[in-house]
Write an enzyme that holds these catalytic residues in place. Structure first.
Site, short mmCIF file in Angstrom:
data_model
loop_
_atom_site.label_atom_id
_atom_site.label_comp_id
_atom_site.label_asym_id
_atom_site.label_seq_id
_atom_site.Cartn_x
_atom_site.Cartn_y
_atom_site.Cartn_z
N HIS A 121 40.57 16.21 -38.44
CA HIS A 121 40.93 16.63 -39.80
C HIS A 121 40.51 15.65 -40.90
O HIS A 121 40.38 16.04 -42.04
CB HIS A 121 42.44 16.93 -39.90
CG HIS A 121 43.32 15.73 -40.10
ND1 HIS A 121 43.83 15.01 -39.06
CD2 HIS A 121 43.75 15.12 -41.22
CE1 HIS A 121 44.56 14.01 -39.53
NE2 HIS A 121 44.52 14.06 -40.85
N GLU B 234 36.40 14.10 -44.74
CA GLU B 234 36.87 13.37 -45.92
C GLU B 234 36.46 11.89 -45.88
O GLU B 234 36.05 11.33 -46.88
CB GLU B 234 38.41 13.50 -45.99
CG GLU B 234 39.06 12.75 -47.12
CD GLU B 234 39.14 13.60 -48.38
OE1 GLU B 234 38.62 14.71 -48.38
OE2 GLU B 234 39.73 13.11 -49.36
N ASP B 235 36.58 11.29 -44.70
CA ASP B 235 36.51 9.83 -44.66
C ASP B 235 35.31 9.22 -43.94
O ASP B 235 35.20 8.01 -43.86
CB ASP B 235 37.78 9.27 -43.96
CG ASP B 235 39.03 9.59 -44.77
OD1 ASP B 235 38.90 9.74 -45.98
OD2 ASP B 235 40.11 9.69 -44.16
N ASP C 138 82.26 16.57 -40.67
CA ASP C 138 81.16 17.29 -40.02
C ASP C 138 79.84 16.54 -40.14
O ASP C 138 78.87 17.01 -40.68
CB ASP C 138 81.03 18.71 -40.60
CG ASP C 138 81.03 18.72 -42.11
OD1 ASP C 138 81.24 17.64 -42.70
OD2 ASP C 138 80.81 19.78 -42.68
MN MN Z 1 45.22 12.66 -42.39
#
Ligand code: MN
Length: 739
Positions: free
Chosen positions: A81, A85-86, A267
């Site tokens: 994923h 992007e990277d 509770d």
């Molecule tokens: Mn990520």
């Protein structure tokens, strides 16, 4: 190529996949390949923590395999994923290696990466919808949940600003969405982690208290569940029972909403009974057994089994009083219900139940998915079912930003011009260009969710006629139309003034009617149209003066008969033939049997002003929109029409009388004596077997005047009725009524 360490890691991931994924959707090959690919792609990168970057996509995949197990495609996509992007690898590379499905999911995750970064988070619900509107595959969102969860687990390595930003975003957008998807475990962890970074003090206090009271709590729970355990075993149930502390964020909410101190809250935990049974009725039996041991608090009983929550959560919730008077929440559910509660949508692979109706888009969509899962049944077809996981909710809306980061919601297909009008009418009217995400675009380019739009305006800009072809919002359409209407009115007024001046100059005296007749002869639709043309092109005015000042030309024009084609819009079936026939034969056009509302494909109807009925002398008037409108020959309106536009008149014959009902009115004047109206009504309905559609009676000085609207077949019948009523005692006059 990679170390034993990573071999072990891959094995661990595969182990969880085997355990949790449906066997036919678990493919070791694609997961191993994706792991190696991601490892290669990220091999030079490190996380903020200093760890090799691959640890992030790996953990995301692992979260998915453990918490949201769906299929190996989503596991592979999770591993990949962050590649686009990277790293230097592109979407093309991913597609070439893993095919379209994986690439599409990776693309989806990339698209929504950092989506909110530049914007102040307001309008949460809209942001949530925006996220969904940008996603066409549910797996994109699920990976995003896992991604976000892992980022929060490792948030300590980021700057404080980033921590707060991410935590806020998670609390406002991702946690509520995870809840809607039924992922309660993921949701609780997202909430706790966000809370930790948003209010560290409060978080620590609760965490510390929970820890300190842990032993006490465990002892209490043990004692509390002991008798229940015994009774359930006696009754032969297979079950799991345990007490669980609630998560910190929800405890904090309780502290705030109930305005209490930690020690006053009882509770803080719930007892859960999970039954290994397929029979949901067992849950009720178990509730019965519980309430024999402890007193239940009636108003705290909630049956989410017969009425599941919107995210399909099912369980019985009850609160029991312990021997020392403490209120203890107990949840009773089957194993399947528990799976749904913990794993949401992913659990549907194994679990089936009756579908429920919920009203929002997301709920309906979830329902659709579930139905498709139910209808396919066997595991062989589950991969086809994945097709149905396409998210089409909110895809009819797009979410765009102003340069200042304000969110605007537009319908799908909206353009920069729509956006401009959405901001302000004047911005729309003066809009000359637009930048979308920093790039100049065509005005007619459709916008996408997440786009940021900058509009350029110019004082001298005016709307263009072709804008109407591509704008989609009602506001833009109305504003543009309004602009052109005003503009047109101005120009018409201008043209009219020019015409008046010119006529005066040539000393031509014409009444409005005469002028309008000539303009019509010149084939303008109406005078407005003519004035408008004059304003655009002064030669039109010269041409008019030319005719008006030349007797021959004027005479020619007056005598010219408009052709059939000029009378009607093109394409009307056999119309010219029809008009020619009507003109040449004395008989005129015959309406066929049954009055099927068209003659040779030409529409016709009956004028409301004179309500002709079969037998009346009638005549037809050709109109552009309505086809032929049939009037009685005595109608005042038709006389006027005839004078103005004789070429539009055609002769009409009734031919044979059909069986249809016509509407006709009669006006009766008579003495207002007892019973007379009843008698009239009876006469009409009994003797003639007719429907009376409406009656309107006025009385004055012992006289009455009644208008009876009747359904009738023809003139003959009408005449009979009139004669009959006229002969009644107390009736002074009966006549056909015309408005
Ligand atoms: Mn990520």
């Amino acid at each position: 190529m990679f170390s034993t360490f990573y071999k072990k890691k891959l094995e661990e991931l595969l182990y969880h996949c085997h355990r949790n994924l449906p066997s036919n959707l678990s493919d070791d090959k694609i997961i191993s390949k994706a792991f190696k690919f991601a490892y290669e792609a990220h091999k030079n990168d490190k996380r903020a923590s200093g760890e090799p970057f691959i640890s992030h996509p790996y953990d995301v995949a692992l979260i998915l395999a453990k918490e949201i197990p769906l299929d190996s495609v989503s596991i592979a996509a999770a591993l990949l994923h962050d590649v686009v992007e990277d790293t230097p690898y592109t979407l093309k590379d991913v597609k070439a290696e893993f095919g379209n499905e994986v690439a599409e999911i990776v693309n989806g995750v990339t698209k929504i990466e950092g989506m909110f970064e530049n914007y102040e988070i307001k309008q949460m619900e809209s942001y949530r919808k925006m996220l969904l509107s940008m996603t066409s595959d549910i797996r994109v969102i699920l990976i995003k949940f896992a991604d976000r969860l892992h980022n929060l687990r490792t948030l300590e390595f980021l700057s404080t600003t980033k921590q707060i930003r991410l935590a806020q975003e998670t609390l406002e957008i991702f946690a509520p969405l995870a809840h809607r998807f039924g992922l309660s475990a993921v949701k609780s962890e997202l909430e706790d982690l966000s809370f930790k970074y948003l209010d560290r003090k409060a978080y620590d206090v609760i965490a510390k208290n929970l820890k300190e009271k842990k032993r006490e709590r465990e002892k209490f729970i043990k004692n509390f569940i002991q008798p229940i355990k015994e009774k359930l075993t006696e009754a032969g149930f297979k079950f799991e029972i345990y007490g669980r502390a609630k998560h910190i964020y929800s405890i904090n909410k309780k502290l705030i909403s109930r305005n209490k101190k930690f020690d006053e809250l009882y509770d803080l935990f719930a007892i859960r009974i999970i039954l290994d049974t397929k029979n949901t009725n067992d849950c009720y039996s178990v509730f019965g057994i519980c309430s024999q041991n402890y007193l239940p608090v009636p108003e705290r009983f909630k049956d989410y089994i017969s009425l599941p929550k919107q995210n399909n959560y099912q369980s019985i919730h009850t609160t029991l009083l312990s021997k020392d008077g403490k209120m203890v929440e107990v949840q009773i559910r089957t194993r399947d219900m528990h799976e749904i509660a913990e794993k949401g949508i992913a659990a549907h692979w194994k679990y089936k139940e009756n579908s429920q109706h919920h009203d929002t888009n997301l709920d309906n969509w979830m329902k659709k998915i579930r139905e498709s899962l139910e209808s396919t049944g066997s595991e062989e077809t589950t991969s086809q079912v994945l097709e149905n996981f396409k998210l089409d909710l909110y895809q009819n809306e797009i979410y765009c930003f102003t340069p200042k980061g304000e969110l605007r919601i537009l319908p799908a297909g909206a353009t920069a011009v729509d956006f401009a009008f959405e901001i302000h009418t004047q911005i729309g009217l003066k809009c000359i260009g637009a930048k979308v995400n920093g790039k100049i675009v065509n005005l007619e380019t459709p916008l996408k969710s997440g786009d940021q739009i900058e509009i350029f305006t110019s004082k001298s800009q005016t709307p263009k006629l072709d804008w109407d072809k591509f704008v989609v919002t009602r506001k833009a359409k109305t504003d543009i139309r309004k602009y052109f209407n005003t503009e047109r009115r101005k120009l018409i007024a201008e043209g009219k003034e020019q015409v008046a001046k010119k006529l005066k100059k040539h000393k031509i005296n014409l009444s409005d009617e005469e002028l309008s007749r000539i303009i019509h002869r010149l084939k303008y639709k109406d005078t407005g149209h003519f004035y408008y043309s004059v304003s655009q092109d002064s030669s039109k005015l010269t041409a008019l003066i030319d005719i008006l000042t030349d007797k021959n030309k004027l005479q020619n024009l007056e005598q010219k008969q408009l052709s059939a084609e000029e009378l009607m819009p093109a394409g009307t079936a056999d119309f010219s033939k029809f008009v020619k026939e009507a003109r040449t034969s004395n008989k005129g056009i015959s309406l066929g049997n049954g009055f099927e509302n068209n003659i040779n494909g030409l529409k016709y109807d009956f004028a409301k002003c004179c309500n002709p009925i079969p037998g009346d002398d009638v005549i037809g008037f050709i109109s552009f929109e309505k086809g032929i409108r049939i009037h009685r020959k005595t109608c005042k309106n038709i006389v006027n029409l005839f004078l103005r536009e004789p070429e539009r008149i055609v002769q009409i014959n009734w031919n044979e009388t059909g069986g249809s009902d016509f509407t006709v009115g009669i006006k009766i004047i008579g003495e207002d004596k007892q019973g007379i109206l009843t008698l009239i009504t009876k006469t009409i309905s009994k003797n003639f077997n007719l429907n009376i559609r409406s009656v309107d009676i006025k009385t004055k000085n012992s006289m009455f005047e009644g208008i009876f609207i009747l359904s009738i077949q023809n003139l003959n019948q009408l005449n009979q009725i009139i004669e009959k009523i006229n002969s009644m005692e107390g009736v002074f006059s009966v006549e056909r009524y015309e408005k």
